[in-house]
Design a protein around this motif. Structure first.
Motif, PDB file in Angstrom:
ATOM      1  N   ALA A   1      43.742  41.043  28.104  1.00 45.43           N
ATOM      2  CA  ALA A   1      42.499  41.573  28.679  1.00 45.43           C
ATOM      3  C   ALA A   1      42.521  43.099  28.729  1.00 45.43           C
TER       4      ALA A   1
ATOM      5  N   ALA B   1      38.614  43.846  36.042  1.00 47.55           N
ATOM      6  CA  ALA B   1      37.511  44.052  35.097  1.00 47.55           C
ATOM      7  C   ALA B   1      36.691  45.269  35.481  1.00 47.55           C
TER       8      ALA B   1
ATOM      9  N   SER C   1      38.074  39.911  38.497  1.00 49.35           N
ATOM     10  CA  SER C   1      36.918  40.770  38.692  1.00 49.35           C
ATOM     11  C   SER C   1      37.285  42.202  39.080  1.00 49.35           C
TER      12      SER C   1
ATOM     13  N   ALA D   1      40.280  45.783  26.312  1.00 55.35           N
ATOM     14  CA  ALA D   1      39.405  46.813  26.879  1.00 55.35           C
ATOM     15  C   ALA D   1      39.780  48.213  26.408  1.00 55.35           C
TER      16      ALA D   1
END
Length: 137
Positions: free
Chosen positions: A31, A5, A2, A35
């Motif tokens: 990840a 993120a 999190s 992004a």
């Protein structure tokens, strides 16, 4: 993931953070790249001198061959990164314990990018001095 993120989505300011995650490097890379950020990885096991760490960072971020592995060169090459970048640094405590002053200087340079090039998020993963940098939650 999190905290990471939030950084990748622009909801948390990039900088240098301790990061508690068991994700493998490939999952983190995926990840981050998904992004739209660049990715570099430093395995800091056994790295206890500033020269070793600066060379490892240069290698992880694919700095040019002329990279001088000193703080000025690190600053210049970070400024020339092609875009926002995450640097995952596992086993970071070697330098923090062996050369705390230099660790502080490297962390300060990595974390305080200001307007000097693209954003860099450094994730320090593994055991180390808890007061060295803030935790990314």
């Amino acid at each position: 993931m999190s905290g990471l993120a939030a950084v990748l989505a622009g909801r948390h300011t990039p900088g240098v953070h301790r990061w508690e995650s068991a994700l493998d490097v490939a999952a983190v890379r995926h990840a981050v790249e998904h992004a739209g950020w660049g990715f570099g990885y430093v395995d800091g096991a056994g790295l206890e001198t500033r020269a070793e760490v600066l060379r490892a960072i240069g290698s992880a971020l694919a700095f040019p061959d002329h990279y001088g592995a000193n703080l000025d060169a690190l600053n210049d090459c970070l400024r020339d990164l092609p875009g926002r970048t995450v640097l995952l640094w596992d086993a970071w405590a070697g330098l923090a314990h062996a050369e705390p002053r230099w660790f502080g200087l490297v962390v300060e340079l990595l974390g305080d990018r200001g307007d000097a090039g693209p954003a860099v998020e450094v994730l320090l993963r593994g055991a180390g001095p808890a007061d060295a940098v803030p935790l990314l939650a």
